[in-house]
Design a protein around this motif. Sequence first.
Motif, PDB file in Angstrom:
ATOM      1  N   ILE A  20       0.837  -1.200   0.000  1.00 40.80           N
ATOM      2  CA  ILE A  20       0.000   0.000   0.000  1.00 40.80           C
ATOM      3  C   ILE A  20       0.873   1.250   0.000  1.00 40.80           C
ATOM      4  N   ASP A  21       1.990   1.201   0.710  1.00 40.82           N
ATOM      5  CA  ASP A  21       2.895   2.352   0.800  1.00 40.82           C
ATOM      6  C   ASP A  21       3.813   2.487  -0.404  1.00 40.82           C
ATOM      7  N   GLY A  22       3.732   1.543  -1.346  1.00 42.52           N
ATOM      8  CA  GLY A  22       4.570   1.625  -2.537  1.00 42.52           C
ATOM      9  C   GLY A  22       5.972   1.086  -2.357  1.00 42.52           C
ATOM     10  N   LYS A  23       6.260   0.475  -1.225  1.00 41.83           N
ATOM     11  CA  LYS A  23       7.597  -0.069  -0.984  1.00 41.83           C
ATOM     12  C   LYS A  23       7.780  -1.426  -1.663  1.00 41.83           C
ATOM     13  N   LEU A  24       6.696  -2.107  -1.907  1.00 44.61           N
ATOM     14  CA  LEU A  24       6.725  -3.381  -2.624  1.00 44.61           C
ATOM     15  C   LEU A  24       5.655  -3.342  -3.719  1.00 44.61           C
ATOM     16  N   PRO A  25       5.931  -3.975  -4.855  1.00 44.23           N
ATOM     17  CA  PRO A  25       4.888  -4.041  -5.883  1.00 44.23           C
ATOM     18  C   PRO A  25       3.909  -5.161  -5.577  1.00 44.23           C
ATOM     19  N   PRO A  26       2.614  -5.004  -5.911  1.00 42.31           N
ATOM     20  CA  PRO A  26       1.693  -6.133  -5.777  1.00 42.31           C
ATOM     21  C   PRO A  26       2.045  -7.223  -6.784  1.00 42.31           C
ATOM     22  N   THR A  27       1.615  -8.430  -6.492  1.00 42.82           N
ATOM     23  CA  THR A  27       1.844  -9.545  -7.413  1.00 42.82           C
ATOM     24  C   THR A  27       0.979  -9.400  -8.663  1.00 42.82           C
ATOM     25  N   LYS A  28      -0.277  -9.060  -8.446  1.00 45.12           N
ATOM     26  CA  LYS A  28      -1.234  -8.881  -9.540  1.00 45.12           C
ATOM     27  C   LYS A  28      -2.069  -7.643  -9.271  1.00 45.12           C
ATOM     28  N   VAL A  29      -2.509  -6.999 -10.341  1.00 43.38           N
ATOM     29  CA  VAL A  29      -3.517  -5.944 -10.250  1.00 43.38           C
ATOM     30  C   VAL A  29      -4.620  -6.263 -11.249  1.00 43.38           C
ATOM     31  N   LEU A  30      -5.831  -6.352 -10.742  1.00 41.53           N
ATOM     32  CA  LEU A  30      -6.998  -6.568 -11.583  1.00 41.53           C
ATOM     33  C   LEU A  30      -7.581  -5.196 -11.898  1.00 41.53           C
ATOM     34  N   LYS A  31      -7.339  -4.704 -13.108  1.00 43.96           N
ATOM     35  CA  LYS A  31      -7.668  -3.331 -13.501  1.00 43.96           C
ATOM     36  C   LYS A  31      -9.109  -3.234 -14.005  1.00 43.96           C
ATOM     37  N   ASN A  32      -9.731  -2.093 -13.668  1.00 45.20           N
ATOM     38  CA  ASN A  32     -11.057  -1.767 -14.206  1.00 45.20           C
ATOM     39  C   ASN A  32     -12.061  -2.897 -13.966  1.00 45.20           C
ATOM     40  N   ALA A  33     -12.038  -3.417 -12.766  1.00 49.48           N
ATOM     41  CA  ALA A  33     -12.878  -4.567 -12.438  1.00 49.48           C
ATOM     42  C   ALA A  33     -14.273  -4.129 -11.999  1.00 49.48           C
ATOM     43  N   THR A  34     -15.286  -4.772 -12.531  1.00 41.02           N
ATOM     44  CA  THR A  34     -16.638  -4.677 -11.990  1.00 41.02           C
ATOM     45  C   THR A  34     -16.810  -5.883 -11.077  1.00 41.02           C
TER      46      THR A  34
END
Length: 581
Positions: A20-34
């Motif tokens: 959340i603080d940007g110190k680590l990248p997430p593994t996955k991001v589900l973009k524009n999800a409904t």
Amino acid sequence: MNDHLYRWRNRQIREHVAVIDGKLPPTKVLKNATYLNVYLKKWLQANIWIYEDRIVYVGEEMPPNHSKTEMVECEGQYLVPGYIEPHAHPFQLYNPHSLAEYASKSGTSTLVNDNLMFLLLTNQKKAFSLIDELGNLPVSLFWWSRFDSQSELRDEDEFLDNDKVLEWLNHEAVIQGGELTNWPDILQEDDRGLYWMQETKRLRKVVEGHFPGASERTLTKMKLLGADGDHESISAKDIYERLKLGYYAAIRNSSIRPDLRKILQDLKSFEVNKYDHLLYTTDGSTPSFHEKGFIDDCIRIAIEEGVPTEDAYAMATINAAQYFSLDHRVGSIAPGRVAHINFLTEKNDPTPESVLSKGKWIKRDGVIKMDRFQEIEWSQFGLSELKIDWNITADDLRFSMPFGMEMINDVIMKPYPVKSESQSTVLNRLEDEAYVMLMDRQGEWRTSTFLKGFTKSLGGLVSSYSNTGDIIFIGKNQHDMKMAFERMKELGGAIVLVHEGEVIFELPLPLKGVMTDIPMEDLIVKERELKKILKDYGYHHSDPVYTLLFLSSVHLPYIRITPQGIIDVKKKEILFPSVMR
């Protein structure tokens, strides 16, 4: 006990916050999800961040650090939480591994499982080690602790003693006590069972009932004793009565009780418009029933019967999670939950096009990405081939009883009078009458009588698959029955059919003679073959696998063949005791 299988360690949680603080990248991001927000019962827009197996963020923002992140475009799709099976019996020829693997492909990523076969087939230490091993699979598996054997064992007190039950109840993977197939005893005088119920409540875990046909008075009494839910409703009125008294009620869509559609139709006359205490279950259906789906099929039926779409999904997700107090972990798409997410092409089509389970792709764009879960070395947990070092004798194949068991349906048996039988080894008297015998897997005792309604002509069937783990013999020709037994021994456990001296079907069951080790898809083909053969030989009911399982189950009326003998269930009397060999 591996704590990290049921909670995250401090180091992991710090990493989640660091994303959340940007110190680590997430593994996955589900973009524009409904996605379906099950708390608001609304479809919302969001970007969903996942770190390893956990959802860490659901909202409008994109992560500031995404250098090594898998970006998944979700526009045009509808995301719902992974589905929950709250009442699985993972030993209906399949095993816990193969069932979970198969269910996950259609979006059921959490299963709450019966522990009966662990109690029967292996010791406590190995069972707990196996549960830990299964916890490494990319699904969430939980368990319940039985309070009775569901039959009449010769060593019932050894099968379930106080220390054993309390160890199960205190295990972190065990989230439920019951199911209470022995509720009449607990209601009357079984203080040991009542004590176990109270210990379950003390541990803040639920008690699952088993109350088919129970009156309002009985349901009230069992609520006072501590029952929280029940899955045995067979009508809309049953469901309504349970909801009225504060029970969670699972509606079955199973191979012997496909009640879901009819119950939902009939519930309309009760003007039920609150679904928060309703769940679905397939309740240990036999393999081929699952060919059309798992919990996804239940949701589809609910939507077709007019249940609001959001509620239909909630019944498969957040309702079950809240029942088990697991809603902090599963059942929703929200921060802190396990990344069990199903991707749908249409809101009213619950079979997912893609499946994430514990943050891993099980299926992506209709293609299975995880062909097989990591294998289990079953033998190290005491689940190896069945070893039988004894033989059938002529004395074993003596059948002389004043009455037999007549099948009313797949699982209910009534007594019927039997005329005196000659010493012939072939039964010709009535078309649909056969010999039936339950034999101790150690070869120490036998119980035998006649069975009407199973077959008109089959020579012999022998099954090491049964509710007690003992050996079932059914047939009209004793030579064929003996031959089927010998082949079953060679296979280390199996269901074997023999007719006129020829093996016409065999299904090896190398896990203690009760479960296969083959994929569910292959097992479905074999079970369909078994059904067809038995129907060709006169089986006119719907589910012969359940007939074999429940021959000795004393929670069903009226008469049963058990390790203790032929039992009148209602009177709780042993009519004819088993015979020592």
